[in-house]
Scaffold this active site. Structure first.
Site, PDB file in Angstrom:
ATOM      1  N   HIS A  20       0.829  -1.210   0.000  1.00  0.00           N
ATOM      2  CA  HIS A  20       0.000   0.000   0.000  1.00  0.00           C
ATOM      3  C   HIS A  20       0.862   1.259   0.000  1.00  0.00           C
ATOM      4  CE1 HIS A  20      -3.925  -2.006   1.608  1.00  0.00           C
ATOM      5  NE2 HIS A  20      -3.772  -2.115   0.317  1.00  0.00           N
ATOM      6  N   ASP A  58       2.818 -11.831 -12.118  1.00  0.00           N
ATOM      7  CA  ASP A  58       2.671 -13.227 -11.720  1.00  0.00           C
ATOM      8  C   ASP A  58       3.547 -14.150 -12.566  1.00  0.00           C
ATOM      9  OD1 ASP A  58       1.004 -13.570  -9.465  1.00  0.00           O
ATOM     10  OD2 ASP A  58      -0.744 -13.006 -10.629  1.00  0.00           O
ATOM     11  N   CYS A  63       0.155  -6.188 -19.607  1.00  0.00           N
ATOM     12  CA  CYS A  63      -0.495  -5.341 -18.609  1.00  0.00           C
ATOM     13  C   CYS A  63       0.206  -5.392 -17.266  1.00  0.00           C
ATOM     14  CB  CYS A  63      -1.967  -5.731 -18.446  1.00  0.00           C
ATOM     15  SG  CYS A  63      -2.231  -7.431 -17.921  1.00  0.00           S
ATOM     16  N   GLU A 115      -0.187 -15.509 -17.518  1.00  0.00           N
ATOM     17  CA  GLU A 115       0.507 -15.193 -16.261  1.00  0.00           C
ATOM     18  C   GLU A 115       1.039 -16.431 -15.554  1.00  0.00           C
ATOM     19  OE1 GLU A 115      -2.263 -13.134 -13.675  1.00  0.00           O
ATOM     20  OE2 GLU A 115      -3.936 -14.154 -14.635  1.00  0.00           O
TER      21      GLU A 115
END
Length: 836
Positions: free
Chosen positions: A458, A719, A766, A695
């Protein structure tokens, strides 16, 4: 030693500092789940008997044993934390089960150095396991030597009759396999006991020809149950069925839920240059300035007695003050349409309202702790559990909890968050919290560097949103840099330069001025298409998580949305969004993107992204478990509802659907068939494009087969990197090595593009690699035709594309596949396509 069958004075079985259970770095011990007791951080290497008695249980690994004193008190002595993992290495038992021992007799010899190297902590416990019959009175000692008085044991008076159990009730029973690592040793047994005590039924555990009541810690350990053994649980009483289900859940909790891995210091990564610390980029940028060390609140020892009611009131007042502060932060974030900030502090508010935290703190207050120490210990115990799970999401939540710890402590101590930052400071800390970052940003800090932390935390998200250069995982050395020392933070390259020359400072200022001018020029051209020098068109789209972010992306020149993460609709709430709410949210994103296309990824939860209203099995390795498309197969109604909502957006031609975590063609075909059925039900003649995320390595290797049935492929490099390299990208010690420019990743990207080309499909990226300007020519050269990036980087990436020759990129990129490491690839990229 006095012994009149009522009172017993125990002598110290070890020498060293004396700790309360609340100070023990283990949630099970610290929460008193095993019973009341005391801890010693040992300075000697032998455990001695604290009283006369009989040894009634010895752990097969030698790390723990239980003695029954002559007055009936049963005392568990447990050497170190997580020492069961050693399987007996370093322990020499000097007594056997059933042996009669005398006060001060040597019981276990242990290798202090080996334990210190191999285990989480040497802190050793003396726990009263039959606290319903006795109570402890610790003596006021800070340190003890073997044989000195440590605490008193007093017999409790029995008042009234115990609640009768309805023995006429039918017995409920079931078999279960033990998944606790090391079997049913002390800590798992304590959890079983704690669970059993929550019900009135009589519960027993049966193993082979032996059995024990579930409320007896010693009895459970004495069964000698190992990991993988099958046992039978039986419950008799009015709430027998409920007790049975609770005990089955407790017995089958995977090891990671209870095992706390050793916390190693983050190593300083090697650098070829003197006076340079190497970490991981969390938010790019280049700055110089004085280093300012920010320390958290450290509480002194909790000495003295406290009025329970007063301390409870203090905690309640502080909690309400922090709730009010967070609500204000949320309101400001909504007003400014700062979606990431809003989502982060909404999660904080939910955590603050978690009754388990308040209950743990309240229990500690009732045991005599001050409100400050009770709150700190409750948070730290929960953080220990979360970090033990070894999953990025839980590590992130632990940092959020530490944020709440600091905020509530400030409220309790009457301290406002206030730090006078010298002008242009770069702030260093072990690990900053989201509220720290907001405050530092408001005080015009120019950069952030942390010893720990991850690039997807975060704090990292907020730093990127604020444009604040940030480097994480620098290691403990950063905390030794003197306050006020002038440094250079080269965040894009994960470097902290500790002794830059005056010439280097001047160079940094010159580079920053040039970058600022360049950014202004890039922004002015951001709405124009991105075409290479030899006229190859590259679409530069945006990764977003809401309609507000989509609006920001549109204003920054995005060619579309390359990834809408729909999880924002599902997380941090108590019920799932219905079809109508979903449709409105997706429509708002399409509306915000004008006439451009939007790629919407179906829900990617499960594994380490748990939803309160979607109970899923606890998994030993969630990242390799039920997540993405696999979860949709288990709960098809969720995917059905989402597909229905997506099929109702207008115009449907601008909506593309993306499936996460696909690893085989059948998964794609099943969703395509279901999509066709739903289109028929809704009487739609038009079908939205359906794409697959690449991924997992299996999907990249099967790209040609997938492209035969998919309309497009989108590579999720985050990933794909960790699955290919078998490294957790948020592991502080490994994060610097999880680099998507590794030749193995580039080979998978090349194979994906080649497979897609066989069927005329386009490929996008992405993941975070798309936002890395150094990687842009490589991706273009390998055949990628869409890059989905952070909204604020659209202008920069478009500008990068316009300075490339696609044919040259193709030629040079092939040579990168044969290099030996990500570092070699980055060096070659800097040589072929230098960043100005």
């Amino acid at each position: 030693m006095s012994n009149n069958n009522k009172e017993l004075t125990l002598s110290a079985p070890l020498s060293g500092p004396v700790l309360t259970l609340g100070q023990v770095p283990d949630e099970v011990f610290a929460s008193h789940a095993m019973g009341d007791g005391i801890a010693i951080d040992p300075l000697n290497d032998c455990l001695h008997a604290p009283c006369d008695g009989v040894i009634i249980h010895v752990a097969r690994t030698g790390h723990a044993l239980t003695i029954r004193a002559d007055n009936g008190a049963e005392l568990l002595m447990h050497v170190g934390i997580d020492t069961v993992e050693l399987n007996g290495e370093g322990f020499a038992l000097l007594v056997k089960d059933g042996a009669r021992v005398t006060n001060g007799q040597a019981l276990v010899q242990f290798d202090l150095d080996r334990l210190a190297r191999r285990c989480k902590s040497l802190v050793s416990l003396i726990i009263l396991t039959n606290g319903e019959q006795f109570e402890l009175q610790p003596l006021a000692r800070k340190t003890v030597k073997v044989g000195e008085p440590l605490m008193r044991v007093l017999a409790r008076s029995t008042v009234g009759d115990e609640t009768a159990v309805d023995n006429v009730s039918a017995e409920a029973s079931a078999s279960v396999r033990i998944t606790h690592r090391g079997g049913l040793h002390a800590r798992p047994a304590a959890l079983i006991r704690k669970t059993a005590l929550g019900f009135s039924s009589q519960a027993r555990l049966h193993y082979g020809d032996k059995s024990a009541p579930c409320d007896s810690l010693v009895g459970l350990m004495a069964l000698g149950i190992g990991e993988g053994d099958e046992v039978r649980v039986s419950c008799r009483g009015t709430d027998g069925e409920a007790a049975l289900q609770a005990l089955i859940a407790a017995l089958s909790v995977p090891v990671t839920a209870q095992h706390v891995a050793p916390v190693a210091a983050t190593p300083r990564r090697a650098s070829n240059e003197a006076n340079v610390l190497q970490g991981v980029c969390a938010a790019p940028g280049l700055v110089c300035g004085p280093l300012f060390r920010l320390a958290g609140i450290e509480l002194p020892a909790d000495i003295g007695t406290h009025a329970v009611d007063d301390q409870r009131q203090c905690l309640d007042t502080a909690l309400e003050q922090v709730r009010s502060e967070i609500r204000t932060t949320l309101a400001h974030a909504r007003q400014r349409q700062h979606v990431e900030e809003e989502e982060i502090f909404a999660a904080h508010l939910a955590l603050l309202e978690d009754p388990a935290l308040v209950e743990a703190a309240t229990a500690a207050i009732e045991h005599g702790s001050a409100a400050t120490h009770a709150w700190r210990d409750a948070i730290q115990a929960q953080c220990t559990v979360l970090l033990a799970l070894g999953k990025p999401l839980f590590a992130e939540r632990a940092n959020d909890l530490r944020d709440l710890q600091q905020r509530v402590l400030r409220a309790l101590l009457g301290e406002a968050w206030h730090v006078e930052l010298p002008a242009g400071s770069i702030v260093s800390a072990h690990e900053l919290t989201p509220s720290d970052l907001l405050q530092l940003s408001a005080q015009q800090a120019v950069g952030i560097c942390m010893a720990a932390g991850g690039a997807t935390s975060h704090v990292a998200i907020l730093a990127r949103a604020k444009g604040l250069p940030c480097v994480v995982a620098l290691g403990a050395d950063v905390l030794d840099v003197p306050q006020g020392q002038r440094v250079v933070l080269d965040a894009a390259n994960g470097r902290l330069e500790l002794a830059p020359s005056e010439a280097r400072h001047a160079q940094v200022h010159q580079i920053r001025d040039a970058q600022q001018l360049r950014r202004q020029q890039q922004q002015a051209q951001a709405r124009q298409p991105a075409r290479t020098l030899d006229d190859v068109s590259i679409e530069v789209a945006a990764n977003v998580a809401s309609s507000a972010e989509t609006q920001v992306a549109f204003e920054n020149g995005a060619d579309g949305v390359g990834l809408l993460r729909t999880e924002f609709l599902f997380v941090d709430r108590r019920t799932a969004p219905d079809e109508q709410e979903q449709r409105q949210a997706y429509q708002a994103v399409l509306d915000a993107m004008g006439d451009k296309s939007v790629i919407i990824r179906t829900i990617d939860v499960g594994g380490d992204k748990q939803l309160d209203y979607l109970p899923l099995p606890v998994e030993a390795n969630p990242v390799l478990g039920l997540r993405g498309i696999r979860m949709a197969q288990v709960r098809p109604e969720l995917l059905d509802q989402q597909l229905r909502a997506l099929l109702q957006v207008r115009p449907l031609a601008r909506c593309r659907i993306l499936l996460p975590m696909v690893s085989e063609v059948d998964e794609l075909l099943q969703v395509r068939q279901r999509l066709d059925e739903l289109c028929a039900e809704l009487e739609l003649t038009q079908r939205p494009e359906l794409g697959v995320m690449i991924e997992v390595p299996a999907a990249a290797l099967m790209a040609e087969q997938l492209a035969e049935h998919a309309d497009f492929l989108s590579i999720g490099t985050n990933d794909l990197s960790q699955y290919t390299l078998a490294m957790d990208r948020d592991h502080a010690g490994l994060a610097a090595r999880v680099d998507a420019l590794h030749p193995a990743l580039l080979r998978l990207i090349a194979q994906t593009c080649a497979g897609a080309a066989q069927h005329g499909r386009w490929v996008g990226v992405c993941g975070a690699l798309a936002s890395d300007p150094l990687a842009t020519p490589v991706l273009v050269g390998l055949g990628v035709r869409e890059l989905s990036v952070s909204p604020l980087q659209i202008g920069e990436i478009k500008d990068r594309v316009r300075h490339l020759d696609a044919a040259q990129c193709r030629q040079l990129s092939q040579g990168l596949l044969d290099l030996s490491s990500a570092r070699a690839v980055r060096h070659a990229c800097q040589h072929h396509w230098p960043l100005s």
